[in-house]
Design an enzyme around this catalytic site. Structure first.
Site, PDB file in Angstrom:
ATOM      1  N   CYS A   1      50.558  38.354 -17.496  1.00 48.46           N
ATOM      2  CA  CYS A   1      51.994  38.443 -17.238  1.00 48.46           C
ATOM      3  C   CYS A   1      52.314  37.934 -15.841  1.00 48.46           C
ATOM      4  CB  CYS A   1      52.524  39.867 -17.416  1.00 48.46           C
ATOM      5  SG  CYS A   1      54.339  39.962 -17.428  1.00 48.46           S
TER       6      CYS A   1
ATOM      7  N   GLU B   1      52.253  32.960 -21.193  1.00 50.61           N
ATOM      8  CA  GLU B   1      50.829  33.210 -21.064  1.00 50.61           C
ATOM      9  C   GLU B   1      50.096  31.895 -21.288  1.00 50.61           C
ATOM     10  OE1 GLU B   1      48.267  34.471 -19.561  1.00 50.61           O
ATOM     11  OE2 GLU B   1      49.212  36.391 -20.057  1.00 50.61           O
TER      12      GLU B   1
END
Length: 221
Positions: free
Chosen positions: A2, A107
């Site tokens: 993240c 991601e």
């Protein structure tokens, strides 16, 4: 995990009002940000027995004892499994919890290509299309006059693990009060891998450059 988030044009003040049950003391228009990076100011929701606040916080925790913000980039995430062990996070568990509302996050899948060193960017969204409520911790550094936060992460679900081994803690609207103001012994039970569906799509690696910030970043390859 993240290391980038995004809040697209669909994430409006209406979403904030309805989901967080507040009337923000802000203008009616909310500009989209398609490439939120560490050190950026990000709107976070905090609540205690006296007030609820929606205000910008520095992404990347700067502990109250830090003399500068140089290490903030290494504290954008906090592993749920070790929160009670880390001196930077442990004092925040009782009353310094927050929530960040975003459209989704980015991601990178690693280990691709002939050398196994290539990586491919992906966008990640809730399967139902609703905004994500990410659990976080915040603090204030008086010497630097800086309020900052970190996102709490969990182990990835088996379905997501092929992309990355960690996930941000994604809350449901009916869990907000427990996370923000509940006793820690109960709130810690919310730190589990997200049980709902997540949609992922490969996108341009241009998202890796924070200077790129537009809706084209969300276009699937």
């Amino acid at each position: 995990m993240c290391g980038r988030k995004y809040a697209s044009e669909e994430l409006t003040w209406t979403e904030y009002r309805e989901i967080l049950n507040i009337i923000p003391d802000q203008p009616s228009n909310l500009a989209p940000n398609y490439n939120i990076a560490p050190t950026h100011q990000v709107l976070a929701f905090r609540k205690n027995t006296e007030e609820a606040r929606l205000s910008p916080l520095h992404w990347g925790l700067v502990p109250h004892w830090a003399k500068d913000a140089k290490k903030a980039g290494s504290m954008i995430n906090a592993r749920s499994e070790t929160l009670e062990e880390k001196p930077s996070f442990r004092p925040l568990l009782k009353s310094r919890r927050c929530v960040v509302l975003v459209s989704g996050f980015y991601e990178w899948q690693r280990g691709l290509g002939s050398t196994g060193k290539d990586k491919q960017a992906h966008k990640v969204e809730r399967g139902d299309g609703r905004p994500m409520l990410l659990a976080g911790l915040w603090t204030r550094n008086d010497a630097l006059n800086l309020e900052s936060y970190t996102i709490v992460t969990t182990a990835a679900t088996p379905d997501f693990a092929a992309l990355h081994h960690r996930l941000p803690t994604i809350l449901e609207p009916d869990q907000l009060d427990l996370w923000l103001t509940g006793e820690w012994d109960a709130a810690r039970d919310l730190l589990t891998p997200y049980a709902g569906a997540l949609n992922t799509a490969a996108i341009s690696n241009a998202v890796g450059n924070v200077r790129n910030n537009g809706p084209e970043l969300l276009k699937p390859l």
